[in-house]
Structures are given as structure tokens and as C-alpha cells.
Design a protein around this motif. Structure first.
Motif, PDB file in Angstrom:
ATOM      1  N   THR A  47      28.097  55.982  -2.892  1.00  0.00           N
ATOM      2  CA  THR A  47      27.277  54.831  -2.621  1.00  0.00           C
ATOM      3  C   THR A  47      27.477  54.311  -1.062  1.00  0.00           C
ATOM      4  OG1 THR A  47      26.747  55.129  -5.139  1.00  0.00           O
ATOM      5  CG2 THR A  47      25.945  53.009  -3.767  1.00  0.00           C
ATOM      6  N   PRO A  48      26.821  53.702  -0.362  1.00  0.00           N
ATOM      7  CA  PRO A  48      27.479  53.022   0.975  1.00  0.00           C
ATOM      8  C   PRO A  48      27.416  51.058   0.398  1.00  0.00           C
ATOM      9  CG  PRO A  48      25.433  54.778   1.626  1.00  0.00           C
ATOM     10  CD  PRO A  48      25.904  54.573  -0.192  1.00  0.00           C
ATOM     11  N   VAL A  49      28.051  50.669   1.305  1.00  0.00           N
ATOM     12  CA  VAL A  49      28.204  48.967   0.834  1.00  0.00           C
ATOM     13  C   VAL A  49      27.982  48.589   2.564  1.00  0.00           C
ATOM     14  CG1 VAL A  49      29.542  47.246   0.267  1.00  0.00           C
ATOM     15  CG2 VAL A  49      29.503  49.252  -0.773  1.00  0.00           C
ATOM     16  N   PHE A  50      26.396  47.580   2.257  1.00  0.00           N
ATOM     17  CA  PHE A  50      26.378  47.053   2.459  1.00  0.00           C
ATOM     18  C   PHE A  50      26.724  45.610   3.126  1.00  0.00           C
ATOM     19  CE2 PHE A  50      22.381  49.002   5.955  1.00  0.00           C
ATOM     20  CZ  PHE A  50      23.290  50.319   5.934  1.00  0.00           C
ATOM     21  N   TYR A  51      27.705  44.526   2.932  1.00  0.00           N
ATOM     22  CA  TYR A  51      27.775  43.554   2.614  1.00  0.00           C
ATOM     23  C   TYR A  51      28.091  42.346   3.772  1.00  0.00           C
ATOM     24  CZ  TYR A  51      31.675  40.366   0.910  1.00  0.00           C
ATOM     25  OH  TYR A  51      32.913  39.568   0.701  1.00  0.00           O
ATOM     26  N   GLY A  52      27.447  40.987   3.710  1.00  0.00           N
ATOM     27  CA  GLY A  52      27.699  39.991   4.748  1.00  0.00           C
ATOM     28  C   GLY A  52      27.209  38.956   4.732  1.00  0.00           C
ATOM     29  N   ARG A  53      27.137  38.379   5.602  1.00  0.00           N
ATOM     30  CA  ARG A  53      25.775  36.645   6.178  1.00  0.00           C
ATOM     31  C   ARG A  53      25.290  37.183   7.095  1.00  0.00           C
ATOM     32  NH1 ARG A  53      27.792  30.879   6.593  1.00  0.00           N
ATOM     33  NH2 ARG A  53      25.406  30.206   7.316  1.00  0.00           N
ATOM     34  N   PHE A  54      24.140  37.794   6.291  1.00  0.00           N
ATOM     35  CA  PHE A  54      22.960  38.111   7.380  1.00  0.00           C
ATOM     36  C   PHE A  54      21.020  38.316   6.815  1.00  0.00           C
ATOM     37  CE2 PHE A  54      24.253  41.787   5.710  1.00  0.00           C
ATOM     38  CZ  PHE A  54      23.091  42.449   4.984  1.00  0.00           C
ATOM     39  N   SER A  55      20.624  37.680   7.930  1.00  0.00           N
ATOM     40  CA  SER A  55      19.378  37.896   7.248  1.00  0.00           C
ATOM     41  C   SER A  55      18.290  39.334   6.779  1.00  0.00           C
ATOM     42  CB  SER A  55      18.109  36.485   8.367  1.00  0.00           C
ATOM     43  OG  SER A  55      16.600  37.552   7.834  1.00  0.00           O
ATOM     44  N   ASP A  56      18.029  39.313   5.922  1.00  0.00           N
ATOM     45  CA  ASP A  56      17.099  40.700   5.418  1.00  0.00           C
ATOM     46  C   ASP A  56      16.551  41.234   6.620  1.00  0.00           C
ATOM     47  OD1 ASP A  56      18.448  40.591   3.214  1.00  0.00           O
ATOM     48  OD2 ASP A  56      16.759  40.955   1.475  1.00  0.00           O
ATOM     49  N   ASN A  57      15.855  40.471   7.470  1.00  0.00           N
ATOM     50  CA  ASN A  57      15.065  40.560   8.154  1.00  0.00           C
ATOM     51  C   ASN A  57      15.507  40.438   9.910  1.00  0.00           C
ATOM     52  OD1 ASN A  57      12.424  40.895   6.537  1.00  0.00           O
ATOM     53  ND2 ASN A  57      12.131  38.319   6.768  1.00  0.00           N
ATOM     54  N   LEU A  58      16.636  41.012  10.091  1.00  0.00           N
ATOM     55  CA  LEU A  58      17.878  41.621  11.011  1.00  0.00           C
ATOM     56  C   LEU A  58      17.799  42.362  11.739  1.00  0.00           C
ATOM     57  CD1 LEU A  58      20.201  40.381  12.695  1.00  0.00           C
ATOM     58  CD2 LEU A  58      22.130  41.661  11.314  1.00  0.00           C
ATOM     59  N   PRO A  59      16.715  42.455  13.286  1.00  0.00           N
ATOM     60  CA  PRO A  59      16.418  44.111  13.119  1.00  0.00           C
ATOM     61  C   PRO A  59      17.306  44.537  14.202  1.00  0.00           C
ATOM     62  CG  PRO A  59      15.189  41.821  14.669  1.00  0.00           C
ATOM     63  CD  PRO A  59      16.027  41.762  13.431  1.00  0.00           C
ATOM     64  N   LEU A  60      18.049  45.702  13.621  1.00  0.00           N
ATOM     65  CA  LEU A  60      18.853  46.739  14.078  1.00  0.00           C
ATOM     66  C   LEU A  60      18.566  46.995  15.164  1.00  0.00           C
ATOM     67  CD1 LEU A  60      20.756  47.426  10.822  1.00  0.00           C
ATOM     68  CD2 LEU A  60      20.868  46.032  11.549  1.00  0.00           C
ATOM     69  N   ALA A  61      16.983  47.695  14.990  1.00  0.00           N
ATOM     70  CA  ALA A  61      16.546  49.136  17.158  1.00  0.00           C
ATOM     71  C   ALA A  61      15.343  48.360  16.468  1.00  0.00           C
ATOM     72  CB  ALA A  61      16.898  50.191  16.078  1.00  0.00           C
ATOM     73  N   TYR A  62      14.723  48.529  17.674  1.00  0.00           N
ATOM     74  CA  TYR A  62      13.560  48.248  17.445  1.00  0.00           C
ATOM     75  C   TYR A  62      12.469  49.758  19.015  1.00  0.00           C
ATOM     76  CZ  TYR A  62      13.919  43.012  17.390  1.00  0.00           C
ATOM     77  OH  TYR A  62      14.420  41.878  16.973  1.00  0.00           O
ATOM     78  N   LEU A  63      11.421  50.551  18.266  1.00  0.00           N
ATOM     79  CA  LEU A  63      12.016  51.389  18.479  1.00  0.00           C
ATOM     80  C   LEU A  63      10.776  51.455  19.714  1.00  0.00           C
ATOM     81  CD1 LEU A  63      11.540  53.252  14.991  1.00  0.00           C
ATOM     82  CD2 LEU A  63      13.119  53.056  16.391  1.00  0.00           C
TER      83      LEU A  63
END
Length: 257
Positions: A241-257
Motif C-alpha cells: 500500500t503506497p503512502v503519500f505523507y507530508g505538508r502540501f496542498s491536495d491541488n499541488l501540480p505534479l505534471a503539466y501535460l
């Protein structure tokens, strides 16, 4: 084969629209062939390949066209504890508007990642979580991401000092996140049919477009988690089960296509 330490994938991975400024600095490590192991005693098959694919993504247009001078790729015998520690000093070149990324694929322990030259029973030869956190603290970048495709990688969230360390390193407007392949009690699976780690395979698929769940041309960290996590759990039959952990906005952009 690392939900609150380091991020900015697409912004992280350097993917950004013309209006966004800043550079990406990345240390990418993949160890399949260990000095003290053989394939029959624990060597991996695809960790080095996964690392090269991450670099290929970073250098692609969709990955932000990150210049080679901003990337340190270390595979197999290149990835000793000393060379990884030296590579992490790259993050000190980053300014406030920049992003830093650490990607590690290889063996993991409850309190560390395992470098090429690790020796059984010698904790001094490990790449400890505390050393990684220190490298992030020493960088001025406001966007920090740590991605780990390693067994037990969720253990980094259980360190007693992790919450204090995170608090010290986070400033207003910053995004700090860890994207981890598995929980602290789980192994990370290499999949022969996928020719790679299951986590990295779906991570790159998501960043390359399949994670754009609303079809707006942007993959956010929330979308990436929603895409990657169920596919990894399904592919590994619930063992990972992957874990995403931290302090960040849910809408933080990770990739622009």
C-alpha cells in the motif's frame, strides 16, 4: 523498495507551465546489484532500470526538460553511501523558487535505505533517514519531494524526530512530501511482467498522463495518489500500500501535460 516529508513532482519533476519559474534539482538512485549480494541472496532485477526511467522522464518535455547538470544519477556500484551523501549536496544549489527531488529504488530497512556498499551488521554504512532529512533541511527550496521504491519505506514516517524535523523545514508556501512505495511493515514488489517496481511503474504512468483524472491537463498530488494507490494494491494483491505523507496542498501540480 518512501504522507509528510518532500514534494513538487510535476512541479516536482520539473513539469511547469510557462508562468512558473524555478529550477529542478534531482538525485536519482537505483541499486539492483549490491556488492555483498548475488541474485540468489537478495539482488534485485529492475531498480537501476527504474532509476534510469525516472531520469528519462525528468529530461523529457513532459518532465520539464531538466538539464543533465541538475541531475545526479547513481546506479549499482556508483551508489555507495559516500557518493549518495555527496550527491545530496546538489540540493544546496536550489533557491527559494526551486524544487528538489530524491528518488531511491533499492533495498530498505526500518530506519534507512541500503546503499551499494552496505555491510550486514554495520549500521554506519547505511543511508539513514536522518541523513536524508538533514539534506532537505539544508536546502532553501520551498518544494521538496522524496520518492522511495523500497521495502519498509513507510518507516520514515515513524521516526520520533520526523514531525519535529518536518516542522523545522517547512515555511509558509512550501510543499514538502514523501511518496513511499509501501507501509513500514510491507515489502515493495518488483514485477517481472512490468519489468520494474510496481510503485515506480504506476507512478510514471500517472505522471505521464493517466493520472490526470479530471482531464484538465494537470496531474495533482491528490490525483496521483488516487491513481497509483489502488493499482499498486491490486497488482500486488493487497501486499503493498503506497503512502503519500507530508505538508502540501491536495491541488499541488505534479505534471503539466
Amino acid at each position: 523498495m518512501l504522507t509528510s516529508l518532500l514534494i513538487g513532482l510535476g512541479m516536482l519533476f520539473g513539469c511547469q507551465p510557462p508562468s512558473v519559474t524555478g529550477q529542478t534539482y534531482a538525485v536519482v538512485v537505483g541499486i539492483a546489484d549490491y556488492q555483498a549480494l548475488s541474485y540468489s541472496t537478495g539482488d534485485l532485477r529492475f531498480a537501476d532500470r527504474d532509476a534510469r526511467q525516472v531520469v528519462a522522464f525528468l529530461q523529457s518535455k513532459s518532465g520539464g526538460s531538466v538539464p543533465p547538470s541538475h541531475i545526479r544519477l547513481l546506479t549499482n556500484r556508483q551508489a555507495t553511501q559516500a557518493t549518495i551523501q555527496q550527491a545530496l549536496t546538489l540540493f544546496q544549489q536550489a533557491g527559494t523558487n526551486d524544487r528538489i527531488i530524491l528518488y531511491f529504488s533499492g533495498h530498505g530497512l526500518p530506519d534507512s535505505f541500503v546503499p551499494y556498499d552496505a555491510r550486514p551488521g554495520n549500521p554506519a554504512r547505511m543511508l539513514t533517514y536522518s541523513a536524508i532529512k538533514a539534506a532537505f533541511r539544508e536546502s532553501n527550496a520551498l518544494t521538496k519531494l522524496c520518492i522511495a521504491d523500497a521495502c519498509l519505506s513507510g518507516g520514515i514516517t515513524r521516526q520520533q524526530a520526523s514531525r519535529r524535523t518536518l516542522t523545522k523545514s517547512v515555511r509558509d508556501g512550501s510543499n514538502v512530501a514523501m511518496l513511499l512505495a509501501s507501509r513500514s511493515t510491507q515489502y515493495a514488489v518488483e514485477d517481472r511482467r512490468l519489468a520494474g517496481g510496481a510503485f515506480t511503474y504506476f507512478l510514471l504512468k500517472g505522471l505521464s498522463g493517466q493520472g490526470d483524472l479530471d482531464g484538465n491537463g494537470i496531474v495533482t498530488i491528490r490525483e496521483l495518489h488516487q491513481y497509483v494507490s489502488p493499482l499498486v494494491r491490486q497488482r500486488t494483491r493487497g501486499k503493498q500500500t503506497p503512502v503519500f505523507y507530508g505538508r502540501f496542498s491536495d491541488n499541488l501540480p505534479l505534471a503539466y501535460l
